[in-house]
Each structure stands twice: as C-alpha cells, then as structure tokens.
Enzyme design. Structure first.
Site, mmCIF file in Angstrom:
data_model
loop_
_atom_site.group_PDB
_atom_site.id
_atom_site.type_symbol
_atom_site.label_atom_id
_atom_site.label_comp_id
_atom_site.label_asym_id
_atom_site.label_seq_id
_atom_site.Cartn_x
_atom_site.Cartn_y
_atom_site.Cartn_z
ATOM 1 N N ASP B 13 -9.084 -29.345 -67.786
ATOM 2 C CA ASP B 13 -8.036 -28.615 -67.049
ATOM 3 C C ASP B 13 -8.687 -27.901 -65.872
ATOM 4 O O ASP B 13 -9.891 -27.675 -65.855
ATOM 5 C CB ASP B 13 -7.326 -27.598 -67.949
ATOM 6 C CG ASP B 13 -6.152 -26.900 -67.230
ATOM 7 O OD1 ASP B 13 -5.524 -27.542 -66.377
ATOM 8 O OD2 ASP B 13 -5.894 -25.721 -67.500
ATOM 9 N N SER B 14 -7.879 -27.532 -64.887
ATOM 10 C CA SER B 14 -8.422 -26.774 -63.762
ATOM 11 C C SER B 14 -8.884 -25.393 -64.221
ATOM 12 O O SER B 14 -9.749 -24.799 -63.613
ATOM 13 C CB SER B 14 -7.363 -26.619 -62.672
ATOM 14 O OG SER B 14 -6.220 -25.982 -63.200
ATOM 15 N N CYS B 76 -3.856 -30.965 -67.396
ATOM 16 C CA CYS B 76 -3.534 -30.209 -66.192
ATOM 17 C C CYS B 76 -2.377 -30.958 -65.553
ATOM 18 O O CYS B 76 -2.505 -32.126 -65.191
ATOM 19 C CB CYS B 76 -4.762 -30.192 -65.275
ATOM 20 S SG CYS B 76 -4.455 -29.608 -63.607
ATOM 21 N N GLU B 155 -1.327 -14.674 -67.064
ATOM 22 C CA GLU B 155 -2.723 -14.219 -67.089
ATOM 23 C C GLU B 155 -2.831 -12.698 -67.126
ATOM 24 O O GLU B 155 -3.818 -12.147 -67.608
ATOM 25 C CB GLU B 155 -3.507 -14.852 -65.934
ATOM 26 C CG GLU B 155 -3.569 -16.366 -66.144
ATOM 27 C CD GLU B 155 -4.581 -17.111 -65.300
ATOM 28 O OE1 GLU B 155 -5.116 -16.535 -64.341
ATOM 29 O OE2 GLU B 155 -4.825 -18.292 -65.618
ATOM 30 N N CYS B 187 3.822 -27.006 -67.060
ATOM 31 C CA CYS B 187 2.568 -26.304 -66.751
ATOM 32 C C CYS B 187 2.065 -25.727 -68.063
ATOM 33 O O CYS B 187 2.848 -25.151 -68.827
ATOM 34 C CB CYS B 187 2.822 -25.178 -65.742
ATOM 35 S SG CYS B 187 1.413 -24.075 -65.511
ATOM 36 N N HIS B 189 0.500 -23.207 -68.850
ATOM 37 C CA HIS B 189 0.632 -21.762 -69.079
ATOM 38 C C HIS B 189 1.994 -21.379 -69.662
ATOM 39 O O HIS B 189 2.122 -20.351 -70.304
ATOM 40 C CB HIS B 189 0.473 -20.987 -67.767
ATOM 41 C CG HIS B 189 -0.948 -20.731 -67.351
ATOM 42 N ND1 HIS B 189 -1.813 -21.733 -67.032
ATOM 43 C CD2 HIS B 189 -1.634 -19.571 -67.192
ATOM 44 C CE1 HIS B 189 -2.984 -21.200 -66.684
ATOM 45 N NE2 HIS B 189 -2.903 -19.898 -66.776
#
Lengths: 278, 278
Positions: B13-14, B76, B155, B187, B189
């Site tokens: 993943d990035s 990703c 985050e 995504c 996240h």
C-alpha cells in the site's frame, strides 16, 4: 562567483503552498523573475522523517541551482524546520527559510511574551519555532499544536466553511487559557483560512504570516548583497512540479492570486543524474 | 518456477491503510506469513498522476518480489485503479488489487442496480470502479464522489466525531436522491469510519468493504493454485516502510487491530539498485 542581479529567485516548496510566498514576493518585488519548484510527487513533507526531508530538500536545491538562481527561498515550513539548518552549513548560495522571519515577527509582535505556533505534525514535532523564538527572546512562553486537517481543508477550498470553523475551534480553543497575543501561522496553507482562525482566537491575537515576513526578509537580503534586479519591467514566474496533480492549476491560482501561465513537469532524478528530464 | 506455498503473501500500500486488508487476511488465513510494504515516503498516491503512480508501483512490486513472496496484493485503491491493469500484463506473479473484488461484491449486492462509489481524488477520477462495474453489469448506474478529507480524519483518530459526521454529510447527502442500495468504500481507510458513513447514508445502503472482499479473493486464488500454506502455526507479519512517519505504529495498530512487533525502514532505491538498504 558573484551572481547576476537579473537572475531569478528560486522558490521551493513540497507542493503548492509556497505560492503564497511567491504572491508576497510579487507584491513586494514586482520586477524579479521567479523560478518555483514544487515537489508534488513526494508531498506532503509534513508527515515524513527529518532524514527523508533532508534528502528531498538537497535534490530540490540542486535542481534550482541548475536554473542559475541568485538565491533560494525554502517556502516550506517543514523543510525549513527540520532540514534547512543542516543545508545552511553546506550551501554557498543565499538561502532563506520561512521559519526565522516568522519567529522574528512573532517575537516583535508579542507584548505578553506568550506566543502560539501552529503547523504540520513535522514542523510542530521538530520544535524549531520554539528554538528560534527562545533564541530571540528567552523569556517567551510558547503554546503549540499540529493541525493536520487544515491543509486538506484549504485544498478542498472550504475556506469560509462551518466544518473548517469547527475544526479550527477543536485545534485552537485550548489556546484560550494560555493568553497568547500572537499566533504564528507556521504553514504556507494557513493564510488562506486566516479569517476563520482569527474568528476562533479573537482579534486580540495578532496572526503572524510567515509568507509575508519571508518576502520582507528576501528584500533585505537582495538589497544588502546588491542583488536586486535592475529590470524595469514586471518579472515572470516559471513553475516546475515533480508531478502535475489534479487541480494543480486551479488550486495554485487561488494561492498565487493571479493566473499561472505555464506549469512544467520535471523528473528530478533524470535532471540530476543525466542533466536532462525537463 | 512454481512458488513455495510456505512463502509469504506480499501486501503493498502507499501507506498505512492496507493494514485493513492485512487484518482481514489474518482473520481469514491465520497461518499465512505476510510481508507488508508501505511506501510512506511518497504517500499519498491519491493526488498523483497515473504515470507517477505506475512508476512507484513497479518499484514497490520489485521490492516485494525480492522477498520471495508467492503472490502480491495491491491493497491501495489508487494503485489498483490507475496502474494495476498495466502491471497485470507485465507480471508473472499472481497479482490481486482491491478494486475488482470490491466491484464484484457491489454488483452482487445491489438490487436497484444503483451503486455509489467513494474514494480518493485519483481513484474517482480514474473511473476505474465505473469501468469494472459496467463490465460486470452494463445496466448499473453509478454515483461517485471523491472524499479527500476522510483519510486525514481517520488518521487524526476522529472516528466517532461530529466533524467527521458533518464532513460525511457534506460528501454523501447528495447521494440521497440517487437511490443507491450499495456504496463501495473505495479506500482502505474508510472502513474505520463505516459507522458514521452508515449513519449518513442510512441502513438500506449496504456498505461494500474492499478489504474484506479482497481477502476472500486472495483465499480463492491461493486455493485454486495450490499455494495455501500448510503451516499449522499462526503466521507472522513483517512490516517495511519507506519512511517511518510519526505515529506510524500507533495508527497502524488501530488499522491492524493488534500490536505490530516490528517495523523496518527500507530504502527502495538502495535495495533495487545495489541489492542492499534494509
């Protein structure tokens, strides 16, 4: 070798935010040429380690020096905080960051000797503004806070927005008890939401805009070293980026306050290793 | 050369978000070894151009192949959307992205044939989910929207937060008129704020979690190709990152749902050019 006063001023930022510094430079020094480099392929710097930021900054400065600039402005708070001190030892070309001018203006602005500082996570963690302020004025007390949502909020264009206001309150309400009378906007994106920030902290707190202070410092350096351009026509700006992200032009023009004629993509590795790539 | 079933699964993943896929893999395939690579020095990919993402992805896969993995999961969404199709032509190792499993699950879930898709700017701009969904089911109608604030909100850890709720409303309220009955969380996240997303879109809209679907696809591929590990003890995870950002461990453990024993920093350039650097 003495630089040519007609050479351009190099301005570096990890992305688009440094265009607020360019905007201030163009207002103050309208006949200077500007070469801007945004390392958009590797942004943001604000969440990366000091070693990585130092390596990136070295490569960026090498690119600008190849463009024969007469001085370089590191218009990136993160790079100014965590990597510039090291590069000041290595480099011969005049270098100015956004950190010291901002710290100096804050030290002059405060009467209570209580100053707030906001910025990216890396800038705040580095403690660089604290160090700079304490060197200028050891009695200063400092409140600081990382505000990682401000950059994406600005890039969404939600400048006058309720969500931005609530986020600013979340970040800045804790400063109320501290009784600061100056707040350093330690990130080049933040001046775009200064109205909201001011609404949250109240108008007794003077907002210190590093971009504005840095442009003043650039003028002082150029005049002291006889490097002011003697051109009598308006200077232009050449914008290089390591990647052309979506909306770069649109968002960039908001920062710059005027149209951007041309944005060129550059492959740093190719330029630095092979001497080609733009 | 046939791979060793005891070799690890490589996950790329990035950044940190791919750990949600690792979490799902560990639940589903507890005896598999996992080697994770997060390209944290160059994240985020979501705002970068397809050419740049492709170059980065090639380098990341080269690193994982040097670790002798038996297959690679591109966890990703941006890389899966804009760069994976090209790499599927080049690579011999089994490769799976997060995009197709997510699209397939959405196509199966929808009754109204109206599906929403959210993701980063690059994922949404690429139109890759649309293309995949239309290939599966040409009659499907799609509403899509980039939600660039969701990643920094996650985050920050503001998962159950009013600001996150308001931001989700801003992004997702326009979907109400569209009458979708499935929404792809495009995504890695986003599953961390699925409760808030669900509150905004209502419980008639099924949320499709690409991480969960991708783990199921990995299991199918391993079983079909005889590559399931025959170990009877729990597998471990080795985490490599190209930079160790602040809070990586803290935030990463939230994604992974368990402690991370060891995170190693790797210099991709050094590894790929000189064969050293870890």
């Amino acid at each position: 070798m003495k630089s040519n006063p007609r050479a351009a001023i190099g301005v570096f930022d990890s992305g688009i935010g440094g265009l607020t510094v360019v905007h201030e430079l163009m207002m103050r020094l309208p006949n200077e040429e500007i070469v801007y480099l945004g390392d958009t392929a590797r942004l943001p710097y604000g969440t990366k380690s000091p070693e990585t930021v130092l390596r990136f900054l070295r490569e960026n400065l090498a690119f600008l020096k190849r463009k024969n600039v007469k001085m370089i402005v590191v218009a990136c708070n993160t790079a100014s905080s965590v990597a510039l001190p090291k590069l000041l030892e290595e480099e011969k070309i005049p270098l100015v960051g956004v950190l010291l001018p901002g710290a100096r203006a804050a030290a002059q602005a405060t009467r209570t000797k209580r100053v707030g500082v906001i910025g990216t996570t890396a800038t705040i963690r580095s403690g660089a503004y604290e160090d700079a302020l304490w060197k200028l004025e050891p009695a200063i007390k400092i409140w600081s806070r990382a505000c990682p949502l401000f950059v994406p909020l600005v890039e969404e264009g939600w400048h006058g927005d309720e969500i931005t206001y609530m986020t600013a309150k979340r970040y800045l309400d804790p400063m109320a008890d501290f009784d600061a009378d100056a707040l350093v906007l330690g990130c080049t994106h933040y001046p775009l939401i200064r109205t909201i920030i001011s609404r949250v902290v109240g108008d007794k707190v003077k907002l210190v805009d590093s971009a504005h202070e840095t442009a003043a410092e650039v003028q002082r350096i150029l005049e002291k070293s006889g490097l002011r351009s003697d051109h009598d026509r308006p200077g232009g700006i050449t914008v290089y980026v390591t990647d052309i992200p979506y909306l770069f032009k649109e968002v960039g023009e908001r920062f710059l306050g005027r149209p951007m004629e041309r944005v060129e993509r550059v492959d740093l590795e190719a330029v630095l290793v092979n001497g080609s790539g733009t």
